[in-house]
Design an enzyme around this catalytic site. Structure first.
Site, PDB file in Angstrom:
ATOM      1  N   LEU A  60     -22.126  68.845  62.190  1.00 33.77           N
ATOM      2  CA  LEU A  60     -21.153  69.990  61.299  1.00 33.77           C
ATOM      3  C   LEU A  60     -21.100  68.690  59.979  1.00 33.77           C
ATOM      4  O   LEU A  60     -20.580  67.599  59.333  1.00 33.77           O
ATOM      5  CB  LEU A  60     -19.311  70.145  61.859  1.00 33.77           C
ATOM      6  CG  LEU A  60     -18.343  70.990  61.416  1.00 33.77           C
ATOM      7  CD1 LEU A  60     -18.798  72.117  62.069  1.00 33.77           C
ATOM      8  CD2 LEU A  60     -17.423  70.551  61.861  1.00 33.77           C
ATOM      9  N   HIS A 105       2.575  70.359  56.283  1.00 34.04           N
ATOM     10  CA  HIS A 105       1.651  70.370  56.166  1.00 34.04           C
ATOM     11  C   HIS A 105       1.114  69.056  57.245  1.00 34.04           C
ATOM     12  O   HIS A 105      -0.194  69.515  57.156  1.00 34.04           O
ATOM     13  CB  HIS A 105       1.063  69.701  54.786  1.00 34.04           C
ATOM     14  CG  HIS A 105       1.858  70.611  54.115  1.00 34.04           C
ATOM     15  ND1 HIS A 105       0.757  72.129  53.748  1.00 34.04           N
ATOM     16  CD2 HIS A 105       2.574  70.749  52.806  1.00 34.04           C
ATOM     17  CE1 HIS A 105       1.988  72.675  52.909  1.00 34.04           C
ATOM     18  NE2 HIS A 105       3.185  71.676  51.889  1.00 34.04           N
ATOM     19  N   ASP A 153      -2.761  79.076  56.137  1.00 34.99           N
ATOM     20  CA  ASP A 153      -1.581  79.551  55.464  1.00 34.99           C
ATOM     21  C   ASP A 153      -0.615  78.970  57.196  1.00 34.99           C
ATOM     22  O   ASP A 153      -0.591  79.344  57.991  1.00 34.99           O
ATOM     23  CB  ASP A 153      -1.465  80.583  55.029  1.00 34.99           C
ATOM     24  CG  ASP A 153      -0.450  81.495  54.351  1.00 34.99           C
ATOM     25  OD1 ASP A 153       0.143  80.361  53.782  1.00 34.99           O
ATOM     26  OD2 ASP A 153      -0.573  82.062  53.664  1.00 34.99           O
TER      27      ASP A 153
HETATM   28  C1  FPP Z   1      -0.574  76.414  52.818  1.00 40.32           C
HETATM   29  O1  FPP Z   1       0.775  76.631  53.929  1.00 40.32           O
HETATM   30  C2  FPP Z   1      -0.896  75.069  53.185  1.00 40.32           C
HETATM   31  C3  FPP Z   1      -1.598  74.469  51.792  1.00 40.32           C
HETATM   32  C4  FPP Z   1      -1.541  74.811  50.202  1.00 40.32           C
HETATM   33  C5  FPP Z   1      -1.914  72.871  52.280  1.00 40.32           C
HETATM   34  C6  FPP Z   1      -3.070  72.682  53.472  1.00 40.32           C
HETATM   35  C7  FPP Z   1      -2.584  71.795  53.788  1.00 40.32           C
HETATM   36  C8  FPP Z   1      -2.980  70.650  54.933  1.00 40.32           C
HETATM   37  C9  FPP Z   1      -3.559  71.962  55.948  1.00 40.32           C
HETATM   38  C10 FPP Z   1      -2.731  69.644  55.452  1.00 40.32           C
HETATM   39  C11 FPP Z   1      -3.422  68.632  54.730  1.00 40.32           C
HETATM   40  C12 FPP Z   1      -4.899  68.163  55.243  1.00 40.32           C
HETATM   41  C13 FPP Z   1      -5.760  67.746  54.408  1.00 40.32           C
HETATM   42  C14 FPP Z   1      -7.309  67.504  55.585  1.00 40.32           C
HETATM   43  C15 FPP Z   1      -5.162  67.574  53.392  1.00 40.32           C
HETATM   44  P1  FPP Z   1       1.880  76.780  53.127  1.00 40.32           P
HETATM   45  O2  FPP Z   1       2.317  75.738  52.590  1.00 40.32           O
HETATM   46  O3  FPP Z   1       1.593  77.769  51.874  1.00 40.32           O
HETATM   47  O4  FPP Z   1       3.019  77.652  53.607  1.00 40.32           O
HETATM   48  P2  FPP Z   1       3.482  78.608  53.539  1.00 40.32           P
HETATM   49  O5  FPP Z   1       3.277  79.858  53.356  1.00 40.32           O
HETATM   50  O6  FPP Z   1       4.588  79.705  55.027  1.00 40.32           O
HETATM   51  O7  FPP Z   1       4.634  78.223  52.556  1.00 40.32           O
END
Ligand code: FPP
Length: 234
Positions: free
Chosen positions: A130, A36, A19
């Site tokens: 893994l 991301h 997150d």
């Molecule tokens: C949460 O941060 C993150 C996500 C919803 C997406 C997670 C994706 C990745 C870590 C990268 C993609 C990797 C692959 C393998 C596809 P948020 O956007 O909710 O952050 P915020 O709470 O600060 O808005």
């Protein structure tokens, strides 16, 4: 090692709620997708480190059933990142004996991303290092509901906890020993809600793109300092 990890007590199954990508980007005046992208880079480092220290299962929350509510360009951008991840990392993951699995209903994700997933699954299916579980269009309630329907369809009259566990996406895997959530939030957000009954929860204020192997080790050392009782006592 910086945080004195006890290498004889490395958790078998680590789950991570990645997150803070959006806030990381905002702080830098960048668009959310940059966050991301940086999050994907962080993930690569954590996968490598998990292999190195002998974690058996690493489960990461990449896209939840609720994430469809985000703007269409952010959603499609995350799925494009998945393609990039596979294109760029699959050879190395395969060389490192990593087996990729998907938790969640990925039948409805964009077709080009589904193609990448099929390639990743087929390429790594025989690997026994893994186990990297990527939760995609995953929701814990949807997972349990699916399990209940599978059991109804099977005609079972007396359902046990083991029956339910066996119908989850994580069937056959140990429950997560520890769930790490980055960015200072302290919710499970529908992640592994059945499997986390006895998991330790470790929270860190660090945004996911800044989550380094060193911070990972700090979280695992915190996990190792906890006294796990599973409802009993010493
Ligand atoms: C949460 O941060 C993150 C996500 C919803 C997406 C997670 C994706 C990745 C870590 C990268 C993609 C990797 C692959 C393998 C596809 P948020 O956007 O909710 O952050 P915020 O709470 O600060 O808005």
């Amino acid at each position: 090692m910086e945080y004195n990890l006890d290498m004889t007590r490395i958790p078998r199954h680590v789950a991570i709620i990645m997150d803070g990508n959006g806030r990381w980007a905002k702080e830098r005046g960048q668009i959310r997708l940059q966050g991301h992208l940086a999050g994907m880079e962080a993930l690569c480092g954590i996968v490598r480190h998990s292999s190195d220290i002998g974690v058996e299962y690493l489960t990461v929350y990449a896209f939840s059933t609720e994430n469809w509510k985000r703007p269409a360009d952010e959603v499609s951008g995350i799925f494009k990142l998945l393609i990039k991840f596979v294109k760029r990392e699959l050879d190395e993951l395969n060389r490192n004996n990593v087996r990729i699995d998907i938790l969640g209903d990925w039948s409805i994700i964009p077709e080009d991303s589904a193609d990448s997933i099929r390639l990743a699954l087929a390429t790594t299916e025989k690997n026994d290092g893994l186990k990297l579980n990527i939760a995609l269009n995953y929701g814990g309630r949807a997972e349990i509901t699916r399990a209940v329907n599978m059991l109804i369809d099977s005609g079972k009259k007396n359902v046990t906890e083991e029956d339910i566990s066996a119908c989850l996406y994580t069937a056959g895997m140990p429950d997560p020993d520890v769930i790490i959530r980055t960015s200072g939030e302290s919710r499970l957000s529908n992640f592994l809600i059945w499997q986390s009954a006895y998991s330790e929860i470790v929270l860190t204020p660090v945004y996911w793109p800044d989550f380094t192997p060193s911070e990972y080790e700090r979280c695992l050392a915190e996990y190792q300092s906890r006294d796990r009782r599973f409802g009993g006592h010493k």
